[in-house]
Design a protein around this motif. Structure first.
Motif, PDB file in Angstrom:
ATOM      1  N   GLU A 131       0.835  -1.206   0.000  1.00  0.00           N
ATOM      2  CA  GLU A 131       0.000   0.000   0.000  1.00  0.00           C
ATOM      3  C   GLU A 131       0.868   1.254   0.000  1.00  0.00           C
ATOM      4  OE1 GLU A 131      -2.475  -0.432   3.396  1.00  0.00           O
ATOM      5  OE2 GLU A 131      -3.415  -2.278   2.681  1.00  0.00           O
ATOM      6  N   VAL A 132       1.988   1.187   0.690  1.00  0.00           N
ATOM      7  CA  VAL A 132       2.999   2.244   0.647  1.00  0.00           C
ATOM      8  C   VAL A 132       4.225   1.654  -0.026  1.00  0.00           C
ATOM      9  CG1 VAL A 132       4.520   3.717   2.026  1.00  0.00           C
ATOM     10  CG2 VAL A 132       2.134   3.415   2.710  1.00  0.00           C
ATOM     11  N   ALA A 133       4.742   2.353  -1.029  1.00  0.00           N
ATOM     12  CA  ALA A 133       5.856   1.814  -1.804  1.00  0.00           C
ATOM     13  C   ALA A 133       7.174   1.909  -1.043  1.00  0.00           C
ATOM     14  CB  ALA A 133       5.971   2.552  -3.134  1.00  0.00           C
ATOM     15  N   HIS A 134       7.369   3.009  -0.347  1.00  0.00           N
ATOM     16  CA  HIS A 134       8.636   3.211   0.359  1.00  0.00           C
ATOM     17  C   HIS A 134       8.437   4.299   1.401  1.00  0.00           C
ATOM     18  CE1 HIS A 134      13.068   2.457   0.244  1.00  0.00           C
ATOM     19  NE2 HIS A 134      13.045   3.542   1.022  1.00  0.00           N
ATOM     20  N   ALA A 135       9.144   4.182   2.520  1.00  0.00           N
ATOM     21  CA  ALA A 135       9.121   5.210   3.562  1.00  0.00           C
ATOM     22  C   ALA A 135      10.544   5.646   3.862  1.00  0.00           C
ATOM     23  CB  ALA A 135       8.448   4.679   4.828  1.00  0.00           C
ATOM     24  N   THR A 136      10.775   6.935   3.784  1.00  0.00           N
ATOM     25  CA  THR A 136      12.050   7.515   4.193  1.00  0.00           C
ATOM     26  C   THR A 136      11.818   8.201   5.529  1.00  0.00           C
ATOM     27  OG1 THR A 136      12.847   7.830   1.934  1.00  0.00           O
ATOM     28  CG2 THR A 136      13.819   9.219   3.624  1.00  0.00           C
ATOM     29  N   LEU A 137      12.502   7.705   6.570  1.00  0.00           N
ATOM     30  CA  LEU A 137      12.216   8.123   7.937  1.00  0.00           C
ATOM     31  C   LEU A 137      13.483   8.684   8.584  1.00  0.00           C
ATOM     32  CD1 LEU A 137      10.204   4.928   8.963  1.00  0.00           C
ATOM     33  CD2 LEU A 137       9.310   7.050   7.948  1.00  0.00           C
ATOM     34  N   ASP A 138      13.364   9.876   9.117  1.00  0.00           N
ATOM     35  CA  ASP A 138      14.510  10.534   9.740  1.00  0.00           C
ATOM     36  C   ASP A 138      14.355  10.664  11.257  1.00  0.00           C
ATOM     37  OD1 ASP A 138      17.047  12.064   9.388  1.00  0.00           O
ATOM     38  OD2 ASP A 138      15.850  13.705  10.223  1.00  0.00           O
ATOM     39  N   VAL A 139      13.145  10.466  11.748  1.00  0.00           N
ATOM     40  CA  VAL A 139      12.854  10.659  13.173  1.00  0.00           C
ATOM     41  C   VAL A 139      12.052   9.475  13.693  1.00  0.00           C
ATOM     42  CG1 VAL A 139      12.999  13.170  13.224  1.00  0.00           C
ATOM     43  CG2 VAL A 139      10.894  12.079  12.457  1.00  0.00           C
ATOM     44  N   PHE A 140      12.253   9.171  14.970  1.00  0.00           N
ATOM     45  CA  PHE A 140      11.662   7.958  15.536  1.00  0.00           C
ATOM     46  C   PHE A 140      11.279   8.203  16.989  1.00  0.00           C
ATOM     47  CE2 PHE A 140      14.847   7.178  12.358  1.00  0.00           C
ATOM     48  CZ  PHE A 140      14.162   6.393  11.438  1.00  0.00           C
ATOM     49  N   ARG A 141      10.386   7.367  17.481  1.00  0.00           N
ATOM     50  CA  ARG A 141       9.969   7.497  18.878  1.00  0.00           C
ATOM     51  C   ARG A 141      11.141   7.303  19.832  1.00  0.00           C
ATOM     52  NH1 ARG A 141       4.894   6.068  16.815  1.00  0.00           N
ATOM     53  NH2 ARG A 141       3.171   7.051  17.959  1.00  0.00           N
ATOM     54  N   GLN A 142      12.025   6.378  19.501  1.00  0.00           N
ATOM     55  CA  GLN A 142      13.220   6.163  20.306  1.00  0.00           C
ATOM     56  C   GLN A 142      14.436   6.402  19.427  1.00  0.00           C
ATOM     57  OE1 GLN A 142      13.512   2.319  22.215  1.00  0.00           O
ATOM     58  NE2 GLN A 142      15.638   2.628  22.809  1.00  0.00           N
ATOM     59  N   GLU A 143      15.308   7.288  19.888  1.00  0.00           N
ATOM     60  CA  GLU A 143      16.527   7.591  19.135  1.00  0.00           C
ATOM     61  C   GLU A 143      17.748   7.474  20.036  1.00  0.00           C
ATOM     62  OE1 GLU A 143      16.214  11.336  17.109  1.00  0.00           O
ATOM     63  OE2 GLU A 143      14.418  10.729  16.009  1.00  0.00           O
ATOM     64  N   PRO A 144      18.835   6.878  19.537  1.00  0.00           N
ATOM     65  CA  PRO A 144      18.955   6.222  18.237  1.00  0.00           C
ATOM     66  C   PRO A 144      17.957   5.071  18.068  1.00  0.00           C
ATOM     67  CG  PRO A 144      21.112   6.497  19.269  1.00  0.00           C
ATOM     68  CD  PRO A 144      20.092   6.809  20.309  1.00  0.00           C
ATOM     69  N   LEU A 145      17.581   4.820  16.840  1.00  0.00           N
ATOM     70  CA  LEU A 145      16.672   3.720  16.546  1.00  0.00           C
ATOM     71  C   LEU A 145      17.337   2.412  16.959  1.00  0.00           C
ATOM     72  CD1 LEU A 145      13.937   3.013  15.146  1.00  0.00           C
ATOM     73  CD2 LEU A 145      15.270   2.619  13.062  1.00  0.00           C
ATOM     74  N   PRO A 146      16.679   1.601  17.814  1.00  0.00           N
ATOM     75  CA  PRO A 146      17.304   0.343  18.271  1.00  0.00           C
ATOM     76  C   PRO A 146      17.723  -0.540  17.104  1.00  0.00           C
ATOM     77  CG  PRO A 146      15.332   0.831  19.556  1.00  0.00           C
ATOM     78  CD  PRO A 146      15.358   1.833  18.437  1.00  0.00           C
ATOM     79  N   LYS A 147      18.854  -1.203  17.252  1.00  0.00           N
ATOM     80  CA  LYS A 147      19.418  -1.987  16.150  1.00  0.00           C
ATOM     81  C   LYS A 147      18.498  -3.107  15.687  1.00  0.00           C
ATOM     82  CE  LYS A 147      24.263  -0.953  17.033  1.00  0.00           C
ATOM     83  NZ  LYS A 147      25.616  -1.485  17.286  1.00  0.00           N
ATOM     84  N   GLY A 148      17.649  -3.610  16.557  1.00  0.00           N
ATOM     85  CA  GLY A 148      16.755  -4.681  16.163  1.00  0.00           C
ATOM     86  C   GLY A 148      15.411  -4.220  15.631  1.00  0.00           C
ATOM     87  N   HIS A 149      15.228  -2.921  15.470  1.00  0.00           N
ATOM     88  CA  HIS A 149      13.930  -2.421  15.013  1.00  0.00           C
ATOM     89  C   HIS A 149      13.656  -2.876  13.574  1.00  0.00           C
ATOM     90  CE1 HIS A 149      10.618   0.290  14.080  1.00  0.00           C
ATOM     91  NE2 HIS A 149      10.541   0.561  15.372  1.00  0.00           N
TER      92      HIS A 149
END
Length: 311
Positions: free
Chosen positions: A243-261
């Protein structure tokens, strides 16, 4: 009278800001002192970041204003001990220009389908012709300073841009919508969606399952705004379903983004490490110095935060 300015941000930032702040403050002609520590009752202005050691503003009885280093104020706006005016960072030279360049670059990347040419391990000759910009509608959620600047840049290239905001706005060359009906309409034609809303209780999970369902299938999502704007589970499900082809994400609820996300490993997600628009010390220092000059001259501060709205 000497103006006392406390730099209440992580000390690691002091090395970056000390010289630019002094340079900008000298230009104001004010008699001032600037540093990392002063008796609270002597402080007139606080240059602030939410990670600061200052969380209780009660002792700062002479405080005239808190000048936030970042555009986002969600980390301080709800502090009940803060009674002085709070100004957010609006920096056209650095912060705004950085956001315009990030958004324009990633809109063009997705519009032109550049990923298929950059990563083509099979060396396939697949001449897919992209549409012209005029045939690729872009929607920007959030028409503050950053949203308006990005909208102007994209309309300048030729994209038809729709902007949505909580309150009515009038931006030249942009279809401006507001309210619930406007929100639904803004999503219906969003082949590329850019999220630039502030982080408030009202904007949490703005892009959820229902919102995604209103978008054209195969749309692209770009989020350089705030991590809490996206329901992560809903977006991952939409990416898996195409439904969404691609998402470019620069911000997250937890930063740094956990390695296992899941975002890290998803083939249709680009993670950038909160670099869309960083505050630049030289230009940000000039914004701060100008607000201090205005305060000492008895003029209204620039970029004041509406405490009720949260931004």
């Amino acid at each position: 009278m000497t103006v006392t300015i406390l730099f209440a941000a992580p000390e690691a930032r002091w090395a970056d800001y000390e010289a630019p702040l002094h340079a900008a403050l000298r230009e104001t002609g004010l008699d001032y002192r600037l540093g990392l520590s002063f008796p609270p009752e002597e402080v007139d202005y606080i240059v602030y970041a939410p990670e600061s050691h200052v969380q209780d503003f009660t002792p700062y009885t002479r405080l005239k204003a808190v000048l936030n280093l970042w555009a986002g104020v969600e980390g301080v706006v709800g502090n009940e001990t803060l009674k002085a005016p709070l100004a957010r960072m609006v920096d056209a030279e650095g912060l705004t220009q950085g956001m315009v360049e990030y958004v324009t670059g990633h809109v063009m990347r997705h519009h032109l389908g550049m990923d298929a040419q950059i990563v083509n391990p099979e060396h396939e000759w697949d001449p897919v012709m992209p549409p012209l910009a005029r045939d690729r509608p872009v929607t920007i959620l959030g028409l503050g300073t950053l949203g308006q600047a990005c909208a102007h840049a994209l309309t300048g290239i030729g994209f038809p841009v729709t902007g949505w905001s909580r309150t009515p706005k009038d931006v030249s060359g942009v279809t401006c919508l507001h309210g619930e009906d406007g929100f639904r309409h803004a999503l219906e034609h969003a082949q590329i969606l850019v999220l630039l809303l502030p982080d408030t209780p009202d904007t949490a999970d703005t892009l959820d399952t229902r919102a995604i369902e209103r978008m054209p299938r195969g749309a692209f999502v770009i989020n350089p705004g705030r991590g809490a704007l996206i329901d992560d589970d809903a977006l991952l499900a939409a990416l898996d379903a195409g439904e969404v082809a691609h998402a470019t994400l620069d911000v997250f609820r937890q930063e740094p983004l956990p390695k296992g996300h899941p975002y890290w490993a998803h083939p249709c997600v680009t993670v950038t490490p909160h670099i869309a628009s960083e505050t630049r010390p030289p230009s940000a220092s000039r914004v701060i110095a100008e607000n201090i000059r205005r305060g000492e001259a008895g003029k209204p501060f620039l970029h004041l935060v509406d405490r009720d709205a949260g931004y």
